[in-house]
Design an enzyme around this catalytic site. Structure first.
Site, PDB file in Angstrom:
ATOM      1  N   GLU A 148      28.828  51.997  33.790  1.00  9.67           N
ATOM      2  CA  GLU A 148      29.033  53.086  32.826  1.00  9.67           C
ATOM      3  C   GLU A 148      29.614  54.319  33.517  1.00  9.67           C
ATOM      4  O   GLU A 148      29.140  54.691  34.589  1.00  9.67           O
ATOM      5  CB  GLU A 148      27.697  53.463  32.162  1.00  9.67           C
ATOM      6  CG  GLU A 148      27.884  54.398  30.988  1.00  9.67           C
ATOM      7  CD  GLU A 148      26.553  54.789  30.344  1.00  9.67           C
ATOM      8  OE1 GLU A 148      26.539  55.067  29.141  1.00  9.67           O
ATOM      9  OE2 GLU A 148      25.533  54.834  31.059  1.00  9.67           O
ATOM     10  N   GLY A 282      19.844  58.071  38.148  1.00  5.24           N
ATOM     11  CA  GLY A 282      18.584  57.494  38.585  1.00  5.24           C
ATOM     12  C   GLY A 282      18.360  56.091  38.088  1.00  5.24           C
ATOM     13  O   GLY A 282      17.690  55.289  38.737  1.00  5.24           O
ATOM     14  N   ALA A 283      18.915  55.783  36.894  1.00  2.36           N
ATOM     15  CA  ALA A 283      18.712  54.468  36.309  1.00  2.36           C
ATOM     16  C   ALA A 283      19.815  54.205  35.292  1.00  2.36           C
ATOM     17  O   ALA A 283      20.485  55.122  34.828  1.00  2.36           O
ATOM     18  CB  ALA A 283      17.337  54.374  35.647  1.00  2.36           C
ATOM     19  N   ASN A 286      21.326  48.732  31.442  1.00  2.00           N
ATOM     20  CA  ASN A 286      21.935  47.420  31.196  1.00  2.00           C
ATOM     21  C   ASN A 286      21.001  46.555  30.348  1.00  2.00           C
ATOM     22  O   ASN A 286      19.806  46.456  30.639  1.00  2.00           O
ATOM     23  CB  ASN A 286      22.207  46.722  32.524  1.00  2.00           C
ATOM     24  CG  ASN A 286      22.889  47.638  33.517  1.00  2.00           C
ATOM     25  OD1 ASN A 286      24.018  48.049  33.328  1.00  2.00           O
ATOM     26  ND2 ASN A 286      22.166  47.982  34.576  1.00  2.00           N
ATOM     27  N   HIS A 317      12.606  56.031  28.895  1.00  2.00           N
ATOM     28  CA  HIS A 317      13.967  56.401  28.503  1.00  2.00           C
ATOM     29  C   HIS A 317      14.881  55.172  28.488  1.00  2.00           C
ATOM     30  O   HIS A 317      15.618  54.937  27.514  1.00  2.00           O
ATOM     31  CB  HIS A 317      14.496  57.447  29.479  1.00  2.00           C
ATOM     32  CG  HIS A 317      15.854  57.971  29.139  1.00  2.00           C
ATOM     33  ND1 HIS A 317      16.076  59.280  28.790  1.00  2.00           N
ATOM     34  CD2 HIS A 317      17.071  57.373  29.099  1.00  2.00           C
ATOM     35  CE1 HIS A 317      17.373  59.455  28.549  1.00  2.00           C
ATOM     36  NE2 HIS A 317      17.986  58.312  28.745  1.00  2.00           N
ATOM     37  N   GLU A 318      14.836  54.393  29.552  1.00  2.76           N
ATOM     38  CA  GLU A 318      15.740  53.252  29.649  1.00  2.76           C
ATOM     39  C   GLU A 318      15.395  52.163  28.644  1.00  2.76           C
ATOM     40  O   GLU A 318      16.290  51.508  28.091  1.00  2.76           O
ATOM     41  CB  GLU A 318      15.722  52.686  31.070  1.00  2.76           C
ATOM     42  CG  GLU A 318      16.115  53.668  32.152  1.00  2.76           C
ATOM     43  CD  GLU A 318      17.457  54.344  31.899  1.00  2.76           C
ATOM     44  OE1 GLU A 318      18.342  53.702  31.300  1.00  2.76           O
ATOM     45  OE2 GLU A 318      17.623  55.500  32.289  1.00  2.76           O
ATOM     46  N   HIS A 321      16.730  52.840  25.222  1.00  2.47           N
ATOM     47  CA  HIS A 321      18.148  52.497  25.101  1.00  2.47           C
ATOM     48  C   HIS A 321      18.370  51.056  24.659  1.00  2.47           C
ATOM     49  O   HIS A 321      19.446  50.732  24.137  1.00  2.47           O
ATOM     50  CB  HIS A 321      18.839  52.668  26.452  1.00  2.47           C
ATOM     51  CG  HIS A 321      19.371  54.035  26.700  1.00  2.47           C
ATOM     52  ND1 HIS A 321      20.241  54.665  25.846  1.00  2.47           N
ATOM     53  CD2 HIS A 321      19.181  54.884  27.747  1.00  2.47           C
ATOM     54  CE1 HIS A 321      20.560  55.850  26.354  1.00  2.47           C
ATOM     55  NE2 HIS A 321      19.922  56.013  27.497  1.00  2.47           N
ATOM     56  N   GLU A 340      22.109  59.315  24.724  1.00  5.01           N
ATOM     57  CA  GLU A 340      21.280  59.978  25.722  1.00  5.01           C
ATOM     58  C   GLU A 340      20.261  60.950  25.137  1.00  5.01           C
ATOM     59  O   GLU A 340      19.104  60.978  25.561  1.00  5.01           O
ATOM     60  CB  GLU A 340      22.165  60.687  26.741  1.00  5.01           C
ATOM     61  CG  GLU A 340      23.106  59.761  27.480  1.00  5.01           C
ATOM     62  CD  GLU A 340      22.402  58.584  28.143  1.00  5.01           C
ATOM     63  OE1 GLU A 340      21.171  58.651  28.342  1.00  5.01           O
ATOM     64  OE2 GLU A 340      23.075  57.589  28.442  1.00  5.01           O
TER      65      GLU A 340
END
Length: 862
Positions: A148, A282-283, A286, A317-318, A321, A340
């Site tokens: 990304e 940081g992360a 995927n 957070h991830e 997503h 985001e």
């Protein structure tokens, strides 16, 4: 999403770049062939830093097509066919495209493209990259991908933009003694000669190219079943014991989001992969295989409460997503905030559900919202929904406005329409666009339909224009015996002249006076009024602090709020402090108003309020540096904070909650930086004695020791840094070393970043840490060693890092120095430079024009 680590250097967060819509054409494909399926097979050679690949792409064309153009970058193509017939190949590295020309035009329908190619494995975190680390004196390498916003084209030829979703089938040939990880579980493995294994992963759902993932390394995997989903943490071999906290956070987040969205996680597995190293993020989310740098995933007995909270925040957070961003993706990078800002908001929601004692919304006010407001009030800001044309501009769009203002606007709208109606709107939005793409308006339309409230009008005013409102509140003729009116007038809050523009907002307000509460929508006009009942006690506008605006009260009401400050809810206490700190800097109110509120903070104030106050005392001491008042300003900070330190004590108390432990560490660190002799002496005693430091204060105690280090102390820390073999511990130790306030020791640290002793991935972090105490020294070092330092910068940081270092300065001369440094930056980065220059000017103005009020206030109380 590239979740930026917020502990980098506080000042580095205060920039908000934006692209000029007129500078370039959008770098995307509109029309033409559409990819349906990719079958990609790669064989990486980690030692040689190269790989070979084969791509078989099923495309569909709607009309006769003479050429097939897709993205490719840094790839060498040896052969290409379309429908098994050779096609000529043309590569344009500048445009980052590969064009295939068949012998005959393609007829409408489906076709098969096959390409044989080779590529490069990067040493920085983009494309297919490698990281080196030490394991029992042995150097090992791991491979991972980071695509990304536009680096999947470095891995294989493809249509590398978020609205070209397709199914991916990935095959990798790798050493048999290494683990391979992809988005999906392995569907087939085949043992080959030469100690190699070919692994074909199951097909992914239809998804954008930037979510494709591959990792190869000497890993171990710990797993648990979460309602039929195999949740895993993949880490370096021997580190599995440090993955339990992340695994627990993953389970809690996965369950929370499944219930909130009302949609099952759609993949059979979800891995969280930790690799050693560091980058401009940081992360990365995927689908089914979230990548982390392992300091944001792993914990151990030495981890602080702040680090533990950070791990949960990253994981939540991830995982958010996986629905918001992966299942439904923004159409183009203009709407990046849809990914985001929403994921940031959902992470706070998950934290509130799982760890309510962390008080995430109060933390967000000081950690995120106020930072976004600081940016949004000066030159260089941009609307939440911004114009993005190029990949450079897309990289720069991962900023505080996108994340933190986006979060705050969502929080405001949820509070306005109510949690249930908001969730219904979100569910309807997702269900109507599963495995598809969306724009900002689509979300707000769904929430408006679910709630029946004018969401679109409010949302547009906060997301399509820069800035935010300053609401001036006034009730001059209050009479106790009859109803009263509070007058409200709005204008754009401005920290510099560039922000004194004429925007107006439609904003929801909550006015509270004791038990009486009024909710209203302030139209996009200059003024309005709110009718209240009888009584003249102090009132609050933005009660609960969910609105993205600041409130300036008339003197009478401010005096009343100051007198009754201890009776206010914690959110309103913090909101007042943050507002009047901002007004002290902007000149809308004197800093003395803020300092009077600080005097009213109760002894049992929420730990987050104590931590915010500690930050302000440190900032004031920085403003006073090299002024005659420096000692007095530092002493005042010690006077304000010492009672809270005495209450907290050095040792944990029974029943201490996480934020109380964090506040203790913050107080130790801050008092040490302010020169509190007692704290410095105790930190030195504890470190020099060699006693085990409790996890809750370990980092803070070492920070005080390092900041005040003499040469012997520095050499002790240097020996520990050199002896560390684990990357997470290496990072801790080298950043401690970079904290030294002694100028000679700081120079020594900077020089070491030019050699091989400090791990390559953290050299720029070391420079940034030195800049925190020595901004001029770090800048001069960067300028003198520009070529060497830029070798350490990846695609995400090459434009940001220099401007961030410059922005720490309060020296007006730095404005022109940065201009010269950035002379060859691309046009899309100009607003980033302007934002840094605005920050320098604002700091210089604050020192020259605002600090005399602080100095007079302190002198009057000595």
């Amino acid at each position: 999403m590239k979740f930026r680590p917020f502990a980098f250097v506080a000042a580095l967060l205060l920039l908000a770049p934006v692209a000029d819509a007129q500078t370039s054409q959008r770098q995307w494909f509109e029309g033409g062939p559409n990819p349906l399926r990719y079958e990609i097979s790669v064989t990486p050679n980690a030692e040689a830093a190269t790989f070979t690949g084969e791509a078989r792409i099923t495309i569909e064309v709607a009309e006769p097509t003479q050429t097939v153009t897709m993205n490719a970058l840094g790839l060498s193509v040896s052969r290409a066919t379309i429908d098994n017939a050779n096609a000529s190949v043309a590569i344009d590295e500048e445009a980052q495209t590969l064009t295939l020309t068949p012998r005959r035009a393609l007829r409408p329908g489906r076709h098969t493209v096959q390409i044989s190619y080779g590529g490069v494995i990067q040493d920085d975190a983009y494309g297919l990259f490698r990281v080196e680390y030490q394991d029992d004196d042995q150097t090992k390498r791991a491979l991972a991908t980071q695509f990304e916003p536009g680096d999947a084209r470095r891995f294989a030829p493809m249509w590398d933009q978020p609205n070209r979703r397709a199914v991916f089938s990935l095959t990798v040939t790798a050493p048999s003694d290494q683990m391979v990880v992809g988005n999906m579980p392995a569907a087939q493995t085949t043992q080959l000669r030469g100690g190699l294994t070919r692994t074909r992963f199951a097909d992914t759902p239809s998804m954008p190219s930037y979510l494709l993932f591959l990792a190869v390394g000497d890993f171990e995997r710990v797993t648990r079943d979460v309602d039929g989903v195999e949740l895993g943490v993949v880490v370096r071999r021997g580190e599995g014991h440090r993955a339990q906290e992340a695994l627990r956070a993953g389970e809690q987040s996965l369950r929370y989001f499944t219930e909130y969205f009302g949609i099952r996680y759609p993949l059979p597995k979800l891995d969280m992969i930790g690799v050693p190293g560091a980058g401009g993020f940081g992360a990365m989310e995927n689908w089914g295989a979230i990548l982390y740098f392992d300091q944001y995933l792993l914990t151990d007995e030495g981890s602080s409460e702040a680090e533990r909270q950070t791990v949960f925040g990253f994981v939540a957070h991830e995982i958010a997503h996986q629905w918001f961003g992966n299942l439904v993706t923004m159409m183009w990078w203009d709407d990046l905030w849809l990914n985001e800002g929403f994921a940031s908001w959902m992470a706070a929601k998950a934290t509130e559900a799982v760890h309510p004692d962390w008080n995430p919304w109060l933390a967000q006010l000081t950690d995120g919202t106020s930072t976004a407001m600081a940016i949004d009030a000066r030159a260089g800001t941009h609307p939440v929904v911004q114009t993005v044309n190029t990949l450079d501009e897309a990289n720069l769009a991962f900023d505080t406005i996108t994340y933190e203002k986006g979060l705050a606007v969502i929080r405001m709208l949820e509070a306005y329409v109510g949690e249930e109606d908001f969730r219904t709107g979100v569910r309807n939005y997702l269900n109507s666009r599963l495995y598809g793409n969306a724009r900002t308006e689509d979300l707000w339309t769904a929430v408006q339909a679910a709630s029946g409230q004018p969401v679109l009008e409010i949302a547009r005013s906060f997301t399509t224009q820069p800035g935010f409102p300053l609401v001036r509140a006034n009730s001059p003729d209050c009479v106790h015996t009859r109803g009263n009116t509070i007058g409200l007038r709005q204008e754009r809050f401005a920290a510099d002249e560039t922000a004194r523009t004429n925007e107006r907002w439609t904003l929801p307000v909550v006015v509270r006076r004791q038990a009486e509460e009024r909710r209203a929508v302030f139209p996009a006009s200059e003024q309005t009024s709110i009718a209240m009942g009888t009584g003249c006690s102090p009132y609050l506008v933005n009660a609960g602090q969910t609105g993205f605006f600041r409130v300036l009260y008339d003197q009478s009401n401010l005096a009343g709020l100051t007198r009754t400050f201890a009776t206010l809810e914690s959110a309103d206490q913090l909101g007042l402090l943050l507002d009047y700190w901002a007004f002290g800097r902007s000149g809308d109110a004197p800093f003395s108003a803020y300092l009077n509120l600080v005097e009213a903070i109760p002894a049992d104030a929420d730990p987050l309020i104590v931590m915010d106050t500690a930050s302000s005392m440190t900032t004031l001491a920085g403003y006073a540096a090299d002024r005659p008042s420096e000692a007095a300003v530092r002493a005042n900070g010690v006077r304000v904070l010492r009672p809270f330190m005495e209450r907290a004590a050095w040792e944990s108390q029974p029943g201490d909650l996480s934020n109380a432990i964090r506040a203790r560490a913050t107080l130790i660190d801050t008092l040490g930086s302010l020169g509190d002799a007692q704290v410095i002496a105790e930190a030195r005693r504890r470190v020099r004695s060699g006693e085990a430091l409790p996890a809750g204060i370990r980092t803070a105690t070492l920070s005080v020791f390092a900041a005040n280090a003499n040469e012997a102390d520095y050499n002790l820390l240097l020996g520990q840094a050199r002896a560390a073999t684990d990357f997470v511990e290496q990072r801790r130790q080298w950043l401690l070393l970079a904290s030294a306030e002694d100028a000679a020791l700081a120079r020594r640290t900077l020089q070491m970043t030019l050699g091989d002793e400090i791990p390559r991935q953290i050299r720029t972090q070391v420079i940034a840490r030195v800049a925190g105490a020595h901004p001029r020294m770090a800048w001069d070092f960067l300028v003198a060693n520009r070529a060497a330092v830029e070798e350490y910068l990846d695609q995400l940081t090459r434009l940001e890092f220099p401007t961030n270092i410059a922005a720490i300065s309060s020296d007006p001369a730095m404005v022109n120095e940065l201009e010269r440094y950035a002379a060859n930056f691309p046009e899309g980065a100009r607003p980033t430079v302007a934002a840094a220059q605005a920050q320098i000017r604002l700091r210089a103005q604050t020192i020259a024009e605002r600090m005399p009020v602080v100095e007079t206030w302190i002198a009057a109380r000595r």
